[in-house]
Design an enzyme around this catalytic site. Structure first.
Site, mmCIF file in Angstrom:
data_model
loop_
_atom_site.group_PDB
_atom_site.id
_atom_site.type_symbol
_atom_site.label_atom_id
_atom_site.label_comp_id
_atom_site.label_asym_id
_atom_site.label_seq_id
_atom_site.Cartn_x
_atom_site.Cartn_y
_atom_site.Cartn_z
ATOM 1 N N ASP A 13 1.138 7.227 2.265
ATOM 2 C CA ASP A 13 0.742 5.965 2.830
ATOM 3 C C ASP A 13 -0.343 6.202 3.891
ATOM 4 O OD1 ASP A 13 3.234 5.009 1.967
ATOM 5 O OD2 ASP A 13 4.412 6.051 3.368
ATOM 6 N N LYS A 16 -5.001 6.180 0.955
ATOM 7 C CA LYS A 16 -5.912 6.640 0.065
ATOM 8 C C LYS A 16 -6.357 5.561 -0.698
ATOM 9 C CE LYS A 16 -2.210 9.184 -1.268
ATOM 10 N NZ LYS A 16 -1.468 8.812 -0.446
ATOM 11 N N GLY A 40 2.365 3.408 -3.760
ATOM 12 C CA GLY A 40 1.910 2.310 -3.679
ATOM 13 C C GLY A 40 0.635 2.230 -2.770
ATOM 14 N N HIS A 41 -0.412 1.570 -3.601
ATOM 15 C CA HIS A 41 -1.678 1.530 -2.995
ATOM 16 C C HIS A 41 -2.204 -0.032 -2.506
ATOM 17 C CE1 HIS A 41 -3.295 5.591 -4.560
ATOM 18 N NE2 HIS A 41 -2.714 5.724 -3.653
ATOM 19 N N GLN A 225 1.210 9.694 -2.703
ATOM 20 C CA GLN A 225 1.894 10.327 -1.690
ATOM 21 C C GLN A 225 1.011 11.548 -0.850
ATOM 22 O OE1 GLN A 225 3.501 10.936 -4.939
ATOM 23 N NE2 GLN A 225 4.755 9.200 -4.959
ATOM 24 N N THR A 302 8.658 -0.197 -1.401
ATOM 25 C CA THR A 302 9.958 -0.551 -0.970
ATOM 26 C C THR A 302 10.169 -1.433 0.068
ATOM 27 O OG1 THR A 302 10.278 1.268 0.570
ATOM 28 C CG2 THR A 302 10.694 1.811 -1.679
ATOM 29 N N ARG A 304 10.404 -0.790 3.414
ATOM 30 C CA ARG A 304 11.101 0.107 4.335
ATOM 31 C C ARG A 304 10.324 0.408 5.374
ATOM 32 N NH1 ARG A 304 13.507 5.347 1.269
ATOM 33 N NH2 ARG A 304 11.497 5.516 0.529
ATOM 34 N N LEU A 333 -7.618 3.835 12.716
ATOM 35 C CA LEU A 333 -8.169 4.009 13.964
ATOM 36 C C LEU A 333 -8.096 2.890 14.903
ATOM 37 C CD1 LEU A 333 -9.088 6.426 15.747
ATOM 38 C CD2 LEU A 333 -11.434 5.824 15.039
#
Length: 431
Positions: A13, A16, A40-41, A225, A302, A304, A333
């Site tokens: 997360d 990327k 997920g991107h 990941q 998800t 979450r 940043l």
């Protein structure tokens, strides 16, 4: 001509997809080499958000080739859904833009049911899986009983392999006390239909990429990941089921190690983690909630809420070592605006001892207490800035301190969600 690998330098997360999307402008081919739709991107271009789980982030650029390698585990229904959504938005006008490995393993219905049933049975020992069937699919791959994309293109072969595997899957589901309602005929029928859609894109990716290299094409390898979730090098067992580090980039698509020239690690200006596992800089207080709210720290797959904490320099140096990082890009940043004091973990205290390197034993890491270095914060907003020189002095000092403590040069900075809100200090494709 350089070929670049982009990997997560934390627990995933890190942003990327945004960096891959930016660098695609300079590459010819974007290659996804591991993971599945548990990643997920989230991309924002011109204010419009696109979330991708399988198809490389470079797909938003017309004329760029996007490749899904053999190291990926593919949910064919999700893959087809992403294609349809992209086409509805005006992307992927040319099907030749997307290439899929015939040898990528396929996530089948029983994999998802087993994944969910195991997590439910684990109780307090839950790993935090997304329930997408990723782990069980990689298990079948290693056990040499998995189905691959090529199997969905031949209905007779598909029917035989489904029959062989289904009996074992039903037995495991029963042992877990879960429903084993798997309709063999429906699975074969549905996946044969999906196979017809996959056939448009499926090929021998190793040969395809070898020819691209011979033709002088520049490759951008896209990881999913993060380093600390690598099955070998992460905080095992609270990890994903594949190798997320840069060394797997070529393994996951059928090329040799000399195909990689530069490795770029992506790190947030702070840190986050989803699921269980040790996390020494985690903030379970108002500051942690503030980081989560400002940074919108909720999973793209998800939804979450992510665990949040200060930047962990031991983890970042570890990522630099196991990936061989040539540079890092710092994302989010801008989220640090308004914090009076910023902290960076520079050591751990464990059982009365001070450690300056991340311990390899996750049980030791679980007992670690972060030792922080404090830096003055900044109140100025960064989202409108387009050069590092325009940054407030304390923001510049924070970036340079991260660079000094990590031992890796900062290549870029992200100060917002949109494609244009990234400042490139050194382009790895133009070195």
């Amino acid at each position: 001509m350089p070929n670049v690998v982009v990997v997560g330098a934390q627990w995933g997360d890190e942003g990327k997809g945004k960096i891959v999307d930016l660098l695609t402008s300079y590459a010819d081919v974007v290659v996804r080499f591991q993971g599945g739709n548990n990643a997920g991107h989230t991309l924002v271009v011109g204010g419009e958000k696109t979330v991708l789980h399988l198809i490389p982030a470079g797909i938003l650029h017309p004329g760029k080739s996007c490749v899904i390698g053999n190291g990926v585990v593919l949910d064919p229904a999700v893959f087809v859904m992403e294609i349809d959504r992209l086409k509805s938005k005006g992307f992927l006008k040319d099907d030749a833009q997307l290439v899929l490995s015939l040898d990528a393993h396929v996530i089948m219905p029983w994999h998802k049911q087993i994944d969910v049933a195991r997590e439910a049975a684990a109780g307090a020992g839950k790993i935090g899986t997304t329930g997408r069937g990723i782990g069980p699919t990689y298990e079948d791959k290693v056990a040499r009983r998995g189905l691959r994309v090529r199997d969905l293109l031949d209905e007779a072969r598909l029917a035989r392999k489904v029959k062989e595997r289904l009996a074992q899957a039903r037995e495991e589901l029963k042992r877990l006390g879960a429903p084993a309602d798997l309709d063999e005929a429906a699975i074969v029928r549905d996946h044969a239909a999906l196979g017809k859609r996959l056939a448009t894109y499926a090929t021998d990716v190793s040969i395809w990429l070898h020819r691209a290299l011979k033709a002088g094409k520049q490759l951008l390898f896209e990881g999913a990941q993060g380093t600390m979730l690598d099955v070998d090098h992460g905080t095992y067992p609270f990890v994903t089921s594949s190798n997320t580090v840069a060394g797997n980039a070529v393994v996951g698509c059928g090329l040799g190690p000399r195909a990689v020239d530069y490795v770029l690690g992506i790190t947030k200006a702070y840190s986050t983690r989803v699921g269980g596992g040790p996390y020494p800089t985690e903030l379970k207080d108002e500051t942690g909630e503030r980081l989560r709210a400002i940074g919108n720290e909720f999973g793209a797959t998800t939804g979450r809420p992510r665990r949040t904490g200060w930047l962990d320099m031991l983890a970042l140096r570890y990522a630099a070592r196991v990936n061989g990082l040539d540079g890092i890009a710092i994302t989010k940043l801008d989220v640090l605006t308004g914090f009076e004091t910023l902290k960076i973990a520079v050591a751990y205290k464990v059982d009365g001892k001070t450690l300056d390197e991340m311990p390899s034993d996750p049980e030791v890491l679980e007992r670690a207490e972060a030792v922080y270095e404090e830096l003055p914060g900044f109140t100025e907003k960064l989202d409108g800035l387009r050069s590092f020189d325009a940054f407030p002095r304390n923001a510049q000092a924070y970036v340079r301190r991260v660079e000094a403590l990590s031992g890796v040069k900062v290549m870029g900075l992200s100060v917002g969600a949109d494609r244009g809100e990234t400042i490139v200090l050194e382009n790895p494709f133009r070195r």
